[in-house]
Design a protein around this motif. Structure first.
Motif, PDB file in Angstrom:
ATOM      1  N   SER A 184       0.844  -1.206   0.000  1.00 12.30           N
ATOM      2  CA  SER A 184       0.000   0.000   0.000  1.00 12.30           C
ATOM      3  C   SER A 184       0.877   1.253   0.000  1.00 12.30           C
ATOM      4  O   SER A 184       0.567   2.242  -0.664  1.00 12.30           O
ATOM      5  N   GLY A 196      -3.335  -6.637   0.463  1.00 13.16           N
ATOM      6  CA  GLY A 196      -4.163  -7.624   1.157  1.00 13.16           C
ATOM      7  C   GLY A 196      -3.436  -8.952   1.167  1.00 13.16           C
ATOM      8  O   GLY A 196      -2.230  -8.989   1.362  1.00 13.16           O
ATOM      9  N   TYR A 215      -3.141   6.086   3.183  1.00 13.72           N
ATOM     10  CA  TYR A 215      -4.396   6.601   2.648  1.00 13.72           C
ATOM     11  C   TYR A 215      -4.558   8.110   2.870  1.00 13.72           C
ATOM     12  O   TYR A 215      -5.573   8.681   2.510  1.00 13.72           O
TER      13      TYR A 215
END
Ligand SMILES: Nc1nc2c(ncn2[C@@H]2O[C@H](COP(=O)(O)OP(=O)(O)OP(=O)(O)O)[C@@H](O)[C@H]2O)c(=O)[nH]1
Ligand SMILES: [Mg+2]
Length: 405
Positions: free
Chosen positions: A53, A72, A217
């Protein structure tokens, strides 16, 4: 009025060289380095700590974008099985390792390596570093989404021994904040400070190094910008330029730094483009290395996040769909159409037409071929182009409600 000679003299001065010949050689070298210098970033850490990520975030990609690192649950390949006789039994150690290289989407010279963590403590740090070819990386990011482990410390010590830099990054901070938010008397700064202290306590034997708290994020939050500043300080100058161009725009200050980086290189791009003939040569393809002009402006365009994908990501994030259509200035529109995604320095026939088109956007200059290219007009084009792209990027940030300079 400024003459061709005085403009060239100014560029020679900016190069720090004594003659035009030397300045031109330096300009070519500087420009080539700016576009092509390699930067290899290694990201390592435990399974599930958020490496992929983070790699995607650095590349400005969402996890479902084409070419993004899978996140994931992912499969790993078997690297080795080693057997050790320990006292009265055989110990079988299986190590799974997959090293994946991801190119920055618009800067192929910047590569981010998604490395698995050491995994088993039986897999020694020196062996690990040898396996991942540690010499190839400019620095290591050691990522963890919980407390740093013995493995992280072991690895950091070995990296230090090999005289490379490493940075401890504590990921998924948004999760921690969300969990704490529900509690009474929630104070974000206090939570961050506690996490930081806890990590540092954990890393005491490393001399309490800096720990950067991030969320993949939300790069504009927490310590992502501090990480950028620290990396910039510690990298050699030529690598710093690659980092700054590739690093996602995470604040008004980071955008301004990018703009300044390009402003400081205009002398080099103008000299390197080979248009210093005092008497302008007829025909653009002879007088100007159009690849340089287009390469320079394309790099600004991507680096400022003005391309469709970056804008679409931003507009989704702040939930303002109209942002996607805000990059409409004349230069942005022209570069959007003509820019080469993988910026290369070589000129081609199509870029001749593109640069000719860019010139037509300059008031009072008109057709470059008809007017004849000169050092002054090339520099003017680069300056005006950069100014236009920079202003567009600032306005978009403002409209997005992100902090302004
Ligand atoms: N909330 C939050 N979730 C994250 C963040 N980073 C990663 N995740 C989630 O954590 C999970 C694991 O993330 P990955 O990026 O796949 O972790 P990894 O270290 O690459 O995992 P392996 O490749 O299996 O070693 C995924 O479900 C991500 O969506 C973050 O910054 N914030
Ligand atoms: Mg992964």
């Amino acid at each position: 009025m400024e003459t061709q000679e005085s403009a060239v003299a100014e560029a020679v001065k900016a190069s720090g060289e004594s003659t035009l010949e030397k300045a031109t050689a330096k300009a070519k070298e500087t420009f080539d380095q700016m576009l092509n210098v390699s930067l290899n970033i290694a990201v390592t850490g435990n399974t599930g700590s958020g490496k992929s990520s983070f790699v995607n975030a650095l590349r400005g990609l969402n996890e479902d974008d084409e070419g993004a690192a899978p996140t994931g649950v992912t499969e790993t390949t078997l690297l080795e099985i080693s057997c050790n006789f320990t006292g009265n039994s055989w110990l079988i150690v299986a190590c799974t390792m997959e090293i994946t290289m991801y190119e920055h989407p618009t800067m192929p010279n910047v590569k981010i390596w998604d490395l698995p963590g050491i995994g088993s403590p039986n897999f020694k740090a020196d062996k690990y570093l040898k396996y991942v070819k540690f010499k190839d990386y400019d620095f290591f990011i050691i990522l963890n989404s919980e407390r740093f482990t013995e493995n992280d410390i072991m690895l950091a010590k070995e990296i230090r021994k090999q005289k490379k830099n490493f940075y401890f990054v504590r990921a998924k901070i948004d999760n921690d904040i969300r969990a704490e938010e529900r509690k009474k008397g929630f104070d974000e700064q206090k939570v961050l400070s506690e996490i930081r202290k806890d990590c540092q306590k954990n890393l005491k034997e490393m001399g309490e190094p800096k720990v950067f708290l991030i969320s993949s994020y939300g790069l504009e939050k927490y310590d992502f910008e501090i990480l950028q500043n620290t990396l910039e300080e510690e990298l050699p100058a030529h690598k710093r330029s690659a980092l700054l161009q590739a690093w996602p725009v995470c604040s008004a200050a980071s955008l301004e730094k990018k703009i300044k980086l390009f402003e400081d290189k205009i002398w080099a791009a103008s000299l390197a483009s080979g248009v210093i003939a005092v008497v302008p040569l007829p025909g653009l393809s002879v007088a100007c290395d159009t690849g340089i002009v287009l390469g320079f402006l394309s790099r600004c365009y991507y680096s400022f996040g003005l391309d469709d994908r970056s804008l679409s990501r931003l507009s989704e994030k702040v939930n303002k769909p109209h942002l996607k259509h805000m990059a409409k200035s004349k230069f942005v529109a022209a570069i959007k159409e003509k820019a080469v995604t993988r910026v290369s320095v070589s000129a081609s026939l199509t870029t001749v037409a593109a640069v000719e088109y860019l010139f037509s956007l300059l008031p009072g200059v008109g057709s470059a071929v008809a007017a004849g290219m000169s050092f002054i007009t090339t520099r003017y084009l680069l300056r005006e182009g950069l100014k236009d792209l920079a202003e567009t990027a600032r306005n978009i940030r403002k409209e997005a409600g992100l902090n302004t300079a």
